[in-house]
Design a protein around this motif. Structure first.
Motif, short mmCIF file in Angstrom:
data_model
loop_
_atom_site.label_atom_id
_atom_site.label_comp_id
_atom_site.label_asym_id
_atom_site.label_seq_id
_atom_site.Cartn_x
_atom_site.Cartn_y
_atom_site.Cartn_z
N PRO A 90 0.79 -1.23 0.00
CA PRO A 90 0.00 0.00 0.00
C PRO A 90 0.82 1.28 0.00
O PRO A 90 0.46 2.26 -0.67
N VAL A 91 1.92 1.30 0.74
CA VAL A 91 2.73 2.53 0.80
C VAL A 91 3.41 2.79 -0.53
O VAL A 91 3.39 3.92 -1.05
N GLU A 92 3.97 1.75 -1.12
CA GLU A 92 4.64 1.90 -2.43
C GLU A 92 3.64 2.34 -3.50
O GLU A 92 3.93 3.23 -4.31
N LEU A 93 2.48 1.70 -3.54
CA LEU A 93 1.47 2.05 -4.54
C LEU A 93 0.98 3.49 -4.35
O LEU A 93 0.78 4.22 -5.32
N SER A 94 0.79 3.89 -3.10
CA SER A 94 0.33 5.25 -2.82
C SER A 94 1.31 6.29 -3.34
O SER A 94 0.94 7.28 -3.97
N GLU A 95 2.59 6.03 -3.08
CA GLU A 95 3.64 6.96 -3.54
C GLU A 95 3.66 7.03 -5.06
O GLU A 95 3.78 8.10 -5.66
#
Length: 266
Positions: free
Chosen positions: A32-37
């Motif tokens: 989720p963090v990578e995709l959000s960025e």
């Protein structure tokens, strides 16, 4: 006219982004963090995080994922799933969320909508409505005429697992009265099908209320997003699978809509 918004949706289960069809058959779609960025850099207008099993599993939402994401992204972040109280609202807003989405708790305790909007402001309160068609054999003034008959739209809770008997159009009017600032409207029938949004549902609710409607469920190509704005009268379009698996980029969808005269931020 306000610019229309393109919003990637990250459905989260066990700390990972997942995608399914009609809320079932979930597949892994990344961190989720990578995709959000990634989506922040790609030009998304906002992000939505939904912890899709929190309510059904009767547990709290994943605050740590929200905190890590909020450190990395600079666009508005809406977070939902398992939110049951003012304390949950406060915890999520303190963790970096800009808005909080409620569905199950809103149905079970409508006064939470009013209380949260009075404390934090209506702009922070998003009511998610997950709706499914219920067909009737005869025409009636309370039914919506769709492509294959007449139906009403039933509100579902617990991540699409339980029907409530509540009419989605009437519920949308009620949540607006209670102080919701926005409605995240998902068609369970269309979710993950990539066959286009349920434009009948989206239009009916958009015309019934004066707060912004985010169309969700069914995006498969840029034309579907354009239709959600024009035919469905939505203010924003939520999408997941077509972005997560690289079928389209946000800029492709935005440019398609912009070239067709939709006010949108490129």
């Amino acid at each position: 006219m306000l610019a229309k918004r393109i919003i990637p949706c990250l459905d989260i289960k066990d700390g990972r982004v997942v995608k399914g069809t009609k809320f079932l058959n979930l597949k892994d779609a990344g961190d989720p963090v990578e995709l959000s960025e990634y989506y922040d850099n790609e030009g998304a207008d906002e992000l939505v995080f939904l912890d899709i099993t929190a309510s059904a599993e009767k547990r709290d939402i994943i605050i740590d994922v929200v905190e890590r994401t909020a450190e990395k992204v600079f666009i508005p972040l809406t977070v939902g799933g398992g939110v049951k109280s003012i304390k949950d609202f406060r915890n999520l807003l303190n963790a970096g969320a800009d808005k909080v989405s409620i569905n199950t708790a809103a149905v079970k305790n409508p006064s939470l909508i009013k209380e949260a909007s009075e404390i934090f402001g209506s702009q922070c309160v998003v009511v998610a409505i997950d709706a499914k068609r219920v067909y009737e054999k005869r025409e009636d003034k309370n039914l919506v005429k769709v492509e294959d008959g007449y139906c009403w739209f039933e509100v579902y809770i617990y991540g699409g697992r339980k029907g409530t008997g509540i009419d989605a159009i009437e519920w949308a009017k009620k949540v607006e009265e209670l102080g919701a600032g926005e409605i995240l409207l998902t068609s369970i029938d269309k979710d993950g099908t990539k066959s286009g949004y349920d434009l009948y549902l989206t239009k009916a609710i958009s015309e019934a209320v004066n707060i912004p409607i985010i169309a969700s469920g069914g995006a498969g190509k840029p034309e579907h997003v354009y239709d959600a704005f024009v035919k469905g009268k939505a203010d924003a379009a939520l999408m997941a699978g077509i972005l997560h698996y690289g079928e389209y980029k946000i800029k492709d969808i935005k440019e398609f809509c912009y070239n067709k005269g939709i006010p949108i931020r490129l």
